[in-house]
Write a protein that holds these residues in place. Structure first.
Motif, PDB file in Angstrom:
ATOM      1  N   THR A 164       8.210  -3.718   3.906  1.00  0.00           N
ATOM      2  CA  THR A 164       7.071  -3.002   4.631  1.00  0.00           C
ATOM      3  C   THR A 164       7.350  -1.455   4.741  1.00  0.00           C
ATOM      4  O   THR A 164       6.586  -0.903   4.398  1.00  0.00           O
ATOM      5  N   LEU A 165       8.616  -1.055   4.782  1.00  0.00           N
ATOM      6  CA  LEU A 165       8.851   0.343   4.879  1.00  0.00           C
ATOM      7  C   LEU A 165       8.731   0.782   3.382  1.00  0.00           C
ATOM      8  O   LEU A 165       8.181   2.133   3.244  1.00  0.00           O
ATOM      9  N   GLY A 166       9.047   0.084   2.400  1.00  0.00           N
ATOM     10  CA  GLY A 166       8.630   0.349   1.098  1.00  0.00           C
ATOM     11  C   GLY A 166       7.288   0.622   0.695  1.00  0.00           C
ATOM     12  O   GLY A 166       6.799   1.673   0.080  1.00  0.00           O
ATOM     13  N   LEU A 167       6.570  -0.258   1.127  1.00  0.00           N
ATOM     14  CA  LEU A 167       5.059  -0.206   0.974  1.00  0.00           C
ATOM     15  C   LEU A 167       4.344   0.936   1.504  1.00  0.00           C
ATOM     16  O   LEU A 167       3.484   1.659   1.103  1.00  0.00           O
ATOM     17  N   ILE A 168       5.033   1.290   3.008  1.00  0.00           N
ATOM     18  CA  ILE A 168       4.507   2.600   3.694  1.00  0.00           C
ATOM     19  C   ILE A 168       4.910   3.968   2.950  1.00  0.00           C
ATOM     20  O   ILE A 168       4.091   4.619   2.672  1.00  0.00           O
ATOM     21  N   MET A 169       6.196   3.663   2.228  1.00  0.00           N
ATOM     22  CA  MET A 169       6.580   4.899   1.376  1.00  0.00           C
ATOM     23  C   MET A 169       5.710   4.992   0.238  1.00  0.00           C
ATOM     24  O   MET A 169       5.426   6.166   0.035  1.00  0.00           O
ATOM     25  N   GLY A 170       5.367   3.886  -0.458  1.00  0.00           N
ATOM     26  CA  GLY A 170       4.574   4.064  -1.505  1.00  0.00           C
ATOM     27  C   GLY A 170       3.211   4.651  -1.224  1.00  0.00           C
ATOM     28  O   GLY A 170       2.676   5.328  -2.077  1.00  0.00           O
ATOM     29  N   ILE A 171       2.570   4.455  -0.021  1.00  0.00           N
ATOM     30  CA  ILE A 171       1.231   4.868   0.421  1.00  0.00           C
ATOM     31  C   ILE A 171       1.364   6.294   0.591  1.00  0.00           C
ATOM     32  O   ILE A 171       0.369   6.994   0.116  1.00  0.00           O
ATOM     33  N   CYS A 172       2.590   6.766   1.373  1.00  0.00           N
ATOM     34  CA  CYS A 172       2.749   8.127   1.636  1.00  0.00           C
ATOM     35  C   CYS A 172       2.705   8.917   0.399  1.00  0.00           C
ATOM     36  O   CYS A 172       2.065   9.958   0.205  1.00  0.00           O
ATOM     37  N   GLY A 173       3.351   8.300  -0.610  1.00  0.00           N
ATOM     38  CA  GLY A 173       3.583   9.234  -2.045  1.00  0.00           C
ATOM     39  C   GLY A 173       2.262   8.987  -2.693  1.00  0.00           C
ATOM     40  O   GLY A 173       1.805   9.911  -3.503  1.00  0.00           O
ATOM     41  N   GLY A 214       0.944   2.186  -5.921  1.00  0.00           N
ATOM     42  CA  GLY A 214       1.729   2.924  -5.199  1.00  0.00           C
ATOM     43  C   GLY A 214       2.611   2.360  -4.245  1.00  0.00           C
ATOM     44  O   GLY A 214       3.956   2.761  -4.075  1.00  0.00           O
ATOM     45  N   ALA A 215       1.860   1.496  -3.413  1.00  0.00           N
ATOM     46  CA  ALA A 215       2.778   0.710  -2.445  1.00  0.00           C
ATOM     47  C   ALA A 215       3.897  -0.147  -3.042  1.00  0.00           C
ATOM     48  O   ALA A 215       5.063  -0.090  -2.716  1.00  0.00           O
ATOM     49  N   VAL A 216       3.389  -0.906  -4.164  1.00  0.00           N
ATOM     50  CA  VAL A 216       4.430  -1.744  -4.783  1.00  0.00           C
ATOM     51  C   VAL A 216       5.854  -0.999  -5.323  1.00  0.00           C
ATOM     52  O   VAL A 216       6.674  -1.393  -5.087  1.00  0.00           O
ATOM     53  N   TYR A 217       5.369   0.381  -5.914  1.00  0.00           N
ATOM     54  CA  TYR A 217       6.346   1.311  -6.283  1.00  0.00           C
ATOM     55  C   TYR A 217       7.435   1.311  -5.247  1.00  0.00           C
ATOM     56  O   TYR A 217       8.383   1.495  -5.344  1.00  0.00           O
ATOM     57  N   GLY A 218       6.825   1.706  -3.901  1.00  0.00           N
ATOM     58  CA  GLY A 218       7.550   2.153  -2.781  1.00  0.00           C
ATOM     59  C   GLY A 218       8.476   0.895  -2.488  1.00  0.00           C
ATOM     60  O   GLY A 218       9.726   0.890  -2.112  1.00  0.00           O
ATOM     61  N   ALA A 219       7.810  -0.462  -2.565  1.00  0.00           N
ATOM     62  CA  ALA A 219       8.621  -1.584  -2.014  1.00  0.00           C
ATOM     63  C   ALA A 219       9.742  -1.606  -3.154  1.00  0.00           C
ATOM     64  O   ALA A 219      10.912  -2.174  -2.913  1.00  0.00           O
ATOM     65  N   LEU A 220       9.476  -1.765  -4.433  1.00  0.00           N
ATOM     66  CA  LEU A 220      10.458  -1.721  -5.427  1.00  0.00           C
ATOM     67  C   LEU A 220      11.541  -0.664  -5.293  1.00  0.00           C
ATOM     68  O   LEU A 220      12.683  -1.084  -5.702  1.00  0.00           O
ATOM     69  N   PHE A 221      11.252   0.430  -5.343  1.00  0.00           N
ATOM     70  CA  PHE A 221      12.269   1.480  -5.063  1.00  0.00           C
ATOM     71  C   PHE A 221      13.286   1.217  -3.730  1.00  0.00           C
ATOM     72  O   PHE A 221      14.324   0.840  -3.834  1.00  0.00           O
ATOM     73  N   LEU A 222      12.656   0.844  -2.682  1.00  0.00           N
ATOM     74  CA  LEU A 222      13.501   0.375  -1.578  1.00  0.00           C
ATOM     75  C   LEU A 222      14.454  -0.996  -1.901  1.00  0.00           C
ATOM     76  O   LEU A 222      15.362  -1.073  -1.299  1.00  0.00           O
ATOM     77  N   GLY A 223      13.511  -1.720  -2.413  1.00  0.00           N
ATOM     78  CA  GLY A 223      14.404  -2.765  -2.798  1.00  0.00           C
ATOM     79  C   GLY A 223      15.628  -2.692  -3.630  1.00  0.00           C
ATOM     80  O   GLY A 223      16.570  -3.522  -3.497  1.00  0.00           O
ATOM     81  N   ILE A 224      15.375  -1.758  -4.459  1.00  0.00           N
ATOM     82  CA  ILE A 224      16.574  -1.578  -5.273  1.00  0.00           C
ATOM     83  C   ILE A 224      17.705  -0.810  -4.438  1.00  0.00           C
ATOM     84  O   ILE A 224      18.770  -1.262  -4.565  1.00  0.00           O
TER      85      ILE A 224
END
Length: 158
Positions: A5-14, A77-87
């Motif tokens: 969820t945090l990653g999705l939010i980060m991706g949306i912000c980006g 964008g949201a998926v990229y944020g989740a992927l980054f935070l997942g990594i």
């Protein structure tokens, strides 16, 4: 909140930051905004089995293609944020470092260069356009802003 969820939010912000950047470039430098209708048309044609088009403009239009393109843009964008935070893991959020996020954001342009652009008929990394290097540089700048927006989102969430 979960890491996803945090990653999705980060991706949306980006993605929001990237869109603000596009508006600024349009208003100040006269650079045309991205055509999310063409992206939506491409996404719709993916469901029909066509990945690569000679020219997406000559492909059959689809209903609500612009809306589809915008939704796809934010979903990616949201998926990229989740992927980054997942990594990187939740620990990264305790002291968000911009450098790994910037590297990740720059790497994400590969999907555009090697899938989306040829899919739209623009060639690998915009090779079939009138000014491929201009588009590439603008893309790298946009993805830097995407990373900056994700980083700012992470700082705000932390």
């Amino acid at each position: 909140m979960s890491v996803i969820t945090l990653g999705l939010i980060m991706g949306i912000c980006g993605t929001v930051a990237m869109d603000i950047w596009a508006v600024i470039l349009t208003r100040i430098a006269g650079i045309p905004a991205p055509n999310w209708g063409n992206v939506g048309r491409w996404v719709a044609h993916l469901g029909r089995g066509t990945v690569f088009h000679a020219d997406i403009n000559t492909s059959t239009p689809v209903a609500r293609e612009r809306l589809i393109g915008w939704i796809f843009h934010y979903a990616v964008g949201a998926v990229y944020g989740a992927l980054f935070l997942g990594i990187m893991g939740q620990a990264w959020l305790s002291a968000p470092n911009f450098l790994p996020l910037w590297i990740f954001a720059i790497l994400t342009i590969g999907a555009g260069w090697f899938l989306l652009h040829p899919g739209l008929g623009l060639g690998w990394a915009l090779a079939k356009t009138a000014a491929p290097w201009k588009g590439r540089v603008l893309g790298l700048m946009a993805h830097t802003v995407f990373g900056l927006g994700m980083w700012m989102g992470a700082v705000a969430l932390g």
